[in-house]
Design a protein around this motif. Sequence first.
Motif, PDB file in Angstrom:
ATOM      1  N   MET A   3       0.854  -1.186   0.000  1.00  0.00           N
ATOM      2  CA  MET A   3       0.000   0.000   0.000  1.00  0.00           C
ATOM      3  C   MET A   3       0.887   1.231   0.000  1.00  0.00           C
ATOM      4  O   MET A   3       0.668   2.185   0.735  1.00  0.00           O
ATOM      5  CB  MET A   3      -0.903   0.024   1.241  1.00  0.00           C
ATOM      6  CG  MET A   3      -1.854  -1.126   1.354  1.00  0.00           C
ATOM      7  SD  MET A   3      -3.098  -1.053   0.080  1.00  0.00           S
ATOM      8  CE  MET A   3      -2.912  -2.646  -0.636  1.00  0.00           C
ATOM      9  N   THR A   4       1.928   1.208  -0.812  1.00  0.00           N
ATOM     10  CA  THR A   4       2.945   2.251  -0.866  1.00  0.00           C
ATOM     11  C   THR A   4       2.319   3.636  -0.834  1.00  0.00           C
ATOM     12  O   THR A   4       1.411   3.927  -1.569  1.00  0.00           O
ATOM     13  CB  THR A   4       3.779   2.093  -2.152  1.00  0.00           C
ATOM     14  OG1 THR A   4       4.266   0.769  -2.198  1.00  0.00           O
ATOM     15  CG2 THR A   4       4.920   3.080  -2.176  1.00  0.00           C
ATOM     16  N   ASN A   5       2.842   4.459   0.043  1.00  0.00           N
ATOM     17  CA  ASN A   5       2.418   5.848   0.199  1.00  0.00           C
ATOM     18  C   ASN A   5       0.983   6.011   0.687  1.00  0.00           C
ATOM     19  O   ASN A   5       0.464   7.104   0.689  1.00  0.00           O
ATOM     20  CB  ASN A   5       2.593   6.635  -1.106  1.00  0.00           C
ATOM     21  CG  ASN A   5       4.038   6.719  -1.516  1.00  0.00           C
ATOM     22  OD1 ASN A   5       4.921   6.796  -0.665  1.00  0.00           O
ATOM     23  ND2 ASN A   5       4.286   6.681  -2.796  1.00  0.00           N
ATOM     24  N   VAL A   6       0.334   4.939   1.063  1.00  0.00           N
ATOM     25  CA  VAL A   6      -1.040   5.063   1.552  1.00  0.00           C
ATOM     26  C   VAL A   6      -1.166   4.473   2.947  1.00  0.00           C
ATOM     27  O   VAL A   6      -1.569   5.142   3.869  1.00  0.00           O
ATOM     28  CB  VAL A   6      -2.040   4.388   0.586  1.00  0.00           C
ATOM     29  CG1 VAL A   6      -3.427   4.420   1.150  1.00  0.00           C
ATOM     30  CG2 VAL A   6      -2.000   5.081  -0.767  1.00  0.00           C
ATOM     31  N   LEU A   7      -0.813   3.230   3.092  1.00  0.00           N
ATOM     32  CA  LEU A   7      -0.881   2.576   4.387  1.00  0.00           C
ATOM     33  C   LEU A   7       0.511   2.087   4.760  1.00  0.00           C
ATOM     34  O   LEU A   7       1.263   1.663   3.890  1.00  0.00           O
ATOM     35  CB  LEU A   7      -1.822   1.364   4.335  1.00  0.00           C
ATOM     36  CG  LEU A   7      -3.282   1.655   4.059  1.00  0.00           C
ATOM     37  CD1 LEU A   7      -4.049   0.353   3.910  1.00  0.00           C
ATOM     38  CD2 LEU A   7      -3.891   2.484   5.155  1.00  0.00           C
ATOM     39  N   TYR A  88     -12.166   0.648  11.569  1.00  0.00           N
ATOM     40  CA  TYR A  88     -11.249  -0.421  11.174  1.00  0.00           C
ATOM     41  C   TYR A  88      -9.800   0.047  11.171  1.00  0.00           C
ATOM     42  O   TYR A  88      -8.905  -0.696  11.528  1.00  0.00           O
ATOM     43  CB  TYR A  88     -11.572  -0.933   9.766  1.00  0.00           C
ATOM     44  CG  TYR A  88     -12.722  -1.893   9.682  1.00  0.00           C
ATOM     45  CD1 TYR A  88     -12.536  -3.251   9.883  1.00  0.00           C
ATOM     46  CD2 TYR A  88     -13.988  -1.451   9.357  1.00  0.00           C
ATOM     47  CE1 TYR A  88     -13.587  -4.140   9.782  1.00  0.00           C
ATOM     48  CE2 TYR A  88     -15.048  -2.336   9.253  1.00  0.00           C
ATOM     49  CZ  TYR A  88     -14.851  -3.678   9.466  1.00  0.00           C
ATOM     50  OH  TYR A  88     -15.889  -4.550   9.368  1.00  0.00           O
ATOM     51  N   SER A  89      -9.574   1.271  10.728  1.00  0.00           N
ATOM     52  CA  SER A  89      -8.200   1.677  10.432  1.00  0.00           C
ATOM     53  C   SER A  89      -7.654   2.807  11.291  1.00  0.00           C
ATOM     54  O   SER A  89      -6.444   2.938  11.420  1.00  0.00           O
ATOM     55  CB  SER A  89      -8.113   2.121   8.974  1.00  0.00           C
ATOM     56  OG  SER A  89      -8.853   3.320   8.798  1.00  0.00           O
ATOM     57  N   GLY A  90      -8.516   3.665  11.784  1.00  0.00           N
ATOM     58  CA  GLY A  90      -8.038   4.855  12.472  1.00  0.00           C
ATOM     59  C   GLY A  90      -7.524   5.910  11.505  1.00  0.00           C
ATOM     60  O   GLY A  90      -6.978   6.929  11.926  1.00  0.00           O
ATOM     61  N   LEU A  91      -7.697   5.675  10.211  1.00  0.00           N
ATOM     62  CA  LEU A  91      -7.246   6.629   9.190  1.00  0.00           C
ATOM     63  C   LEU A  91      -8.371   7.574   8.801  1.00  0.00           C
ATOM     64  O   LEU A  91      -9.544   7.267   8.979  1.00  0.00           O
ATOM     65  CB  LEU A  91      -6.778   5.878   7.937  1.00  0.00           C
ATOM     66  CG  LEU A  91      -5.597   4.931   8.092  1.00  0.00           C
ATOM     67  CD1 LEU A  91      -5.392   4.156   6.801  1.00  0.00           C
ATOM     68  CD2 LEU A  91      -4.347   5.710   8.455  1.00  0.00           C
ATOM     69  N   ASP A  92      -7.995   8.695   8.245  1.00  0.00           N
ATOM     70  CA  ASP A  92      -8.951   9.648   7.698  1.00  0.00           C
ATOM     71  C   ASP A  92      -9.299   9.196   6.282  1.00  0.00           C
ATOM     72  O   ASP A  92      -8.458   9.266   5.381  1.00  0.00           O
ATOM     73  CB  ASP A  92      -8.318  11.051   7.685  1.00  0.00           C
ATOM     74  CG  ASP A  92      -9.224  12.110   7.106  1.00  0.00           C
ATOM     75  OD1 ASP A  92     -10.316  11.781   6.593  1.00  0.00           O
ATOM     76  OD2 ASP A  92      -8.830  13.291   7.154  1.00  0.00           O
ATOM     77  N   GLY A  93     -10.517   8.730   6.089  1.00  0.00           N
ATOM     78  CA  GLY A  93     -10.935   8.211   4.791  1.00  0.00           C
ATOM     79  C   GLY A  93     -10.876   9.242   3.688  1.00  0.00           C
ATOM     80  O   GLY A  93     -10.501   8.929   2.551  1.00  0.00           O
ATOM     81  N   ILE A  94     -11.224  10.477   3.988  1.00  0.00           N
ATOM     82  CA  ILE A  94     -11.186  11.540   2.980  1.00  0.00           C
ATOM     83  C   ILE A  94      -9.756  11.772   2.515  1.00  0.00           C
ATOM     84  O   ILE A  94      -9.492  11.850   1.309  1.00  0.00           O
ATOM     85  CB  ILE A  94     -11.820  12.840   3.523  1.00  0.00           C
ATOM     86  CG1 ILE A  94     -13.317  12.632   3.781  1.00  0.00           C
ATOM     87  CG2 ILE A  94     -11.597  13.999   2.555  1.00  0.00           C
ATOM     88  CD1 ILE A  94     -13.992  13.758   4.514  1.00  0.00           C
TER      89      ILE A  94
END
Length: 105
Positions: A3-7, A88-94
């Motif tokens: 998930m390079t540069n994303v996750l 699920y992720s704790g990430l900002d989906g936007i």
Amino acid sequence: LSMTNVLPEQDIRDEADPWRALANAVVMQAVKDYRDSRAMLRKLKREMTVGEALSKDAAALMKKRILDNQAMLSEARSFILSDNFSLYSGLDGIALLQRLECEKR
């Protein structure tokens, strides 16, 4: 699967908490589905503009493939923007979606 540069890269099999591993796998699959369907839509659109005239059956198949990939892209986008994605992720989906949109493939 990268998930390079994303996750952040991680091996979900080494995750101590199996529920966290499952959540990470769900998020990674959504990102993969998004990327794959987006790439396929670009490819199909190129084929339609560059290719020869299609037979009726080939045109129907092309239309179905486009619709299927548009649906997959829409489902992945909806999940990434959902409240569940954040759980699920704790990430900002936007922010993630914006980064995915900027990716070149």
